[in-house]
Motif scaffolding. Structure first.
Motif, PDB file in Angstrom:
ATOM      1  N   CYS A   3       0.861  -1.177   0.000  1.00 27.60           N
ATOM      2  CA  CYS A   3       0.000   0.000   0.000  1.00 27.60           C
ATOM      3  C   CYS A   3       0.898   1.227   0.000  1.00 27.60           C
ATOM      4  CB  CYS A   3      -0.945  -0.003   1.210  1.00 27.60           C
ATOM      5  SG  CYS A   3      -0.110   0.267   2.798  1.00 27.60           S
ATOM      6  N   GLN A   4       0.287   2.380  -0.172  1.00 29.34           N
ATOM      7  CA  GLN A   4       1.095   3.604  -0.179  1.00 29.34           C
ATOM      8  C   GLN A   4       1.664   3.871   1.208  1.00 29.34           C
ATOM      9  OE1 GLN A   4      -1.334   7.380  -0.283  1.00 29.34           O
ATOM     10  NE2 GLN A   4      -3.015   5.958  -0.697  1.00 29.34           N
ATOM     11  N   GLY A   5       2.615   4.771   1.268  1.00 27.00           N
ATOM     12  CA  GLY A   5       3.277   5.057   2.523  1.00 27.00           C
ATOM     13  C   GLY A   5       2.351   5.646   3.567  1.00 27.00           C
ATOM     14  N   THR A   6       2.680   5.439   4.828  1.00 29.34           N
ATOM     15  CA  THR A   6       1.893   5.958   5.943  1.00 29.34           C
ATOM     16  C   THR A   6       2.825   6.353   7.085  1.00 29.34           C
ATOM     17  OG1 THR A   6       0.352   5.337   7.721  1.00 29.34           O
ATOM     18  CG2 THR A   6       1.482   3.540   6.593  1.00 29.34           C
ATOM     19  N   ILE A   7       2.449   7.377   7.796  1.00 30.54           N
ATOM     20  CA  ILE A   7       3.247   7.844   8.934  1.00 30.54           C
ATOM     21  C   ILE A   7       3.302   6.801  10.053  1.00 30.54           C
ATOM     22  CG2 ILE A   7       1.351   8.930  10.224  1.00 30.54           C
ATOM     23  CD1 ILE A   7       3.225  11.284  10.802  1.00 30.54           C
ATOM     24  N   LEU A   8       2.442   5.801   9.972  1.00 35.59           N
ATOM     25  CA  LEU A   8       2.440   4.748  10.986  1.00 35.59           C
ATOM     26  C   LEU A   8       3.782   4.022  11.082  1.00 35.59           C
ATOM     27  CD1 LEU A   8      -1.122   3.217  10.495  1.00 35.59           C
ATOM     28  CD2 LEU A   8      -0.242   4.333  12.567  1.00 35.59           C
ATOM     29  N   THR A   9       4.507   3.919   9.980  1.00 34.40           N
ATOM     30  CA  THR A   9       5.803   3.240  10.048  1.00 34.40           C
ATOM     31  C   THR A   9       6.762   3.988  10.965  1.00 34.40           C
ATOM     32  OG1 THR A   9       6.487   4.400   8.026  1.00 34.40           O
ATOM     33  CG2 THR A   9       5.593   2.169   7.773  1.00 34.40           C
ATOM     34  N   ALA A  19      -0.844   5.433  18.234  1.00 31.39           N
ATOM     35  CA  ALA A  19      -0.261   5.858  16.954  1.00 31.39           C
ATOM     36  C   ALA A  19      -1.342   6.267  15.963  1.00 31.39           C
ATOM     37  CB  ALA A  19       0.594   4.731  16.370  1.00 31.39           C
ATOM     38  N   VAL A  20      -2.489   5.619  16.031  1.00 27.59           N
ATOM     39  CA  VAL A  20      -3.591   5.934  15.113  1.00 27.59           C
ATOM     40  C   VAL A  20      -4.070   7.369  15.346  1.00 27.59           C
ATOM     41  CG1 VAL A  20      -5.965   5.362  14.471  1.00 27.59           C
ATOM     42  CG2 VAL A  20      -4.312   3.526  14.897  1.00 27.59           C
ATOM     43  N   PHE A  21      -4.220   7.738  16.606  1.00 28.78           N
ATOM     44  CA  PHE A  21      -4.733   9.077  16.919  1.00 28.78           C
ATOM     45  C   PHE A  21      -3.699  10.157  16.602  1.00 28.78           C
ATOM     46  CE2 PHE A  21      -6.977   6.007  19.574  1.00 28.78           C
ATOM     47  CZ  PHE A  21      -8.275   6.280  19.182  1.00 28.78           C
ATOM     48  N   ALA A  22      -2.435   9.851  16.853  1.00 29.71           N
ATOM     49  CA  ALA A  22      -1.380  10.805  16.519  1.00 29.71           C
ATOM     50  C   ALA A  22      -1.275  10.987  15.012  1.00 29.71           C
ATOM     51  CB  ALA A  22      -0.045  10.333  17.094  1.00 29.71           C
ATOM     52  N   GLY A  23      -1.336   9.893  14.281  1.00 31.00           N
ATOM     53  CA  GLY A  23      -1.239   9.960  12.827  1.00 31.00           C
ATOM     54  C   GLY A  23      -2.424  10.656  12.196  1.00 31.00           C
ATOM     55  N   ARG A  24      -3.588  10.449  12.753  1.00 30.82           N
ATOM     56  CA  ARG A  24      -4.791  11.117  12.226  1.00 30.82           C
ATOM     57  C   ARG A  24      -4.667  12.626  12.378  1.00 30.82           C
ATOM     58  NH1 ARG A  24      -9.791  12.715  14.480  1.00 30.82           N
ATOM     59  NH2 ARG A  24     -11.490  12.754  12.925  1.00 30.82           N
ATOM     60  N   ASP A  75      -2.793  11.719   8.274  1.00 31.75           N
ATOM     61  CA  ASP A  75      -2.429  10.480   7.574  1.00 31.75           C
ATOM     62  C   ASP A  75      -3.679   9.728   7.115  1.00 31.75           C
ATOM     63  OD1 ASP A  75      -0.238   8.395   7.007  1.00 31.75           O
ATOM     64  OD2 ASP A  75      -1.721   7.245   8.166  1.00 31.75           O
ATOM     65  N   TRP A  76      -3.654   9.290   5.877  1.00 32.25           N
ATOM     66  CA  TRP A  76      -4.805   8.613   5.289  1.00 32.25           C
ATOM     67  C   TRP A  76      -5.122   7.281   5.976  1.00 32.25           C
ATOM     68  CZ3 TRP A  76      -4.605   3.703   3.233  1.00 32.25           C
ATOM     69  CH2 TRP A  76      -3.312   3.164   3.056  1.00 32.25           C
ATOM     70  N   ALA A  77      -4.085   6.522   6.298  1.00 29.34           N
ATOM     71  CA  ALA A  77      -4.298   5.206   6.902  1.00 29.34           C
ATOM     72  C   ALA A  77      -4.898   5.336   8.296  1.00 29.34           C
ATOM     73  CB  ALA A  77      -2.979   4.438   6.963  1.00 29.34           C
ATOM     74  N   CYS A  78      -4.416   6.290   9.052  1.00 30.65           N
ATOM     75  CA  CYS A  78      -4.935   6.500  10.408  1.00 30.65           C
ATOM     76  C   CYS A  78      -6.388   6.947  10.369  1.00 30.65           C
ATOM     77  CB  CYS A  78      -4.083   7.524  11.137  1.00 30.65           C
ATOM     78  SG  CYS A  78      -2.390   6.947  11.440  1.00 30.65           S
ATOM     79  N   GLU A  79      -6.723   7.804   9.410  1.00 29.18           N
ATOM     80  CA  GLU A  79      -8.111   8.242   9.265  1.00 29.18           C
ATOM     81  C   GLU A  79      -9.020   7.054   8.941  1.00 29.18           C
ATOM     82  OE1 GLU A  79     -11.349  10.343   9.507  1.00 29.18           O
ATOM     83  OE2 GLU A  79      -9.417  11.357   9.772  1.00 29.18           O
TER      84      GLU A  79
END
Length: 314
Positions: free
Chosen positions: A167-173, A206-211, A215-219
């Motif tokens: 998948c495309q990149g995400t700040i989760l990494t 991490a999900v809440f921080a990324g959102r 970040d698309w994945a966190c959203e």
């Protein structure tokens, strides 16, 4: 003087409070969590007994009532009462799953729903004179939608998909690498499995921080989780003939108000969705007092919560 014991037993911790009819707290202890679905009934009982041994001997007299809200009671049955009664003489013992404590802590002994959103997730429907109903919360291998565990697991999954090029990149990494203390790769898998469900649930942050960072994945993970939590309320709605209250509790909704708000917005219009206004162990205390025939006055509530806050701050 009447004495009672209140228990809030979750997958991550077990909290026990010994108090008297005036709301005065004599002893508080926080020990290991123990969901029998995860660790088995025998180990769950052992942990519960170990916590009780830290509190029960401090009672100046007979315990009039013990009430426990304990995770995992619905799928496993009440694995605690018989052994507790044998080891700790108490006049009345009642153990239910942990959603009722949320209702009672905020609304008192009234009808309504208790929504748990912490390491796990579920919803409980309490209507006087009817059996307690349990919606969701079938265990993390089957159904724990929107929980901290599922949010953390989905974050890990999405980060690893990005590392693999699926998948495309995400700040989760980046966010998860900071939390794990090493890059997201196959090498972290043993560490995650050793940590188990409670450890994975901590990664939900991490999900809440990324959102917040857009970040698309966190959203995507956030929105799906909130929808699954709201589904629990939609399933409860038919049991009520009019407006009804839902009390949300658990580490995820307590620490991330934006998640609680999203759940509220996705829930039925007839549902009054509230955040808990007292710790679950106070709700357990309300139920213990109900069983002991002790009126829960405003003075009792005020004293209990004041002394609880002082004890928790130590």
């Amino acid at each position: 003087m009447k004495y009672c014991i209140a228990i809030d037993g979750g997958g991550s911790k077990t909290e026990i409070v010994l108090f008297d009819e005036t709301g005065h707290i004599l002893r508080r202890h926080v020990g290991q969590g123990g969901n029998p679905t995860d660790i088995g009934a025998e180990e769950a009982r052992r942990r519960m007994h170990a916590c009780m041994m830290e509190v029960f001997p401090a009672a100046p007299g007979e315990i009039a009532a013990l009430y426990g809200g304990a995770a995992g009671v619905f799928p496993n049955g009440d694995v605690y009462s018989a052994s507790l009664q044998q080891a700790f003489p108490v006049r009345a013992i009642r153990i239910e799953d942990d959603g009722c404590s949320l209702i009672s802590g905020t609304l008192g002994h009234q009808d309504g729903c208790g929504m748990v959103c912490g390491t796990g997730s579920s919803l409980f429907v309490r209507i006087e004179g009817q059996p307690l109903r349990h919606i969701g919360g079938k265990g993390y291998l089957i159904d724990t939608g929107g929980s901290g565990f599922e949010l953390g697991r989905d974050a890990l999954c999405m980060a690893m998909r990005a590392v693999d090029g699926r998948c495309q990149g995400t700040i989760l990494t980046e966010l998860l690498a900071d939390m794990l203390g090493e890059p997201v790769c196959d090498a972290v898998i043993p560490k995650v499995h050793r940590g188990g469900r409670p450890y994975i649930a901590t990664l939900a942050a991490a999900v809440f921080a990324g959102r917040k960072a857009g970040d698309w994945a966190c959203e995507e993970i956030f929105d799906r989780g909130a929808s699954l939590m709201a589904d629990l309320v939609w399933a409860a709605e038919p049991y009520f003939g009019g407006p009804f209250s839902v009390v949300m509790g658990g580490g995820i909704v307590a620490n991330f108000p934006e998640y609680a708000q999203a759940i509220r917005e996705k829930a039925p219009a007839r549902a009054r969705v509230l955040l808990q206004t007292a710790p679950p162990v106070y709700g357990a205390a309300v139920e213990a007092m109900w069983d002991a025939g002790i009126p829960v006055t405003e003075a009792v509530r005020t004293r209990f919560l004041k002394e609880y806050a002082q004890a928790a701050a130590l």
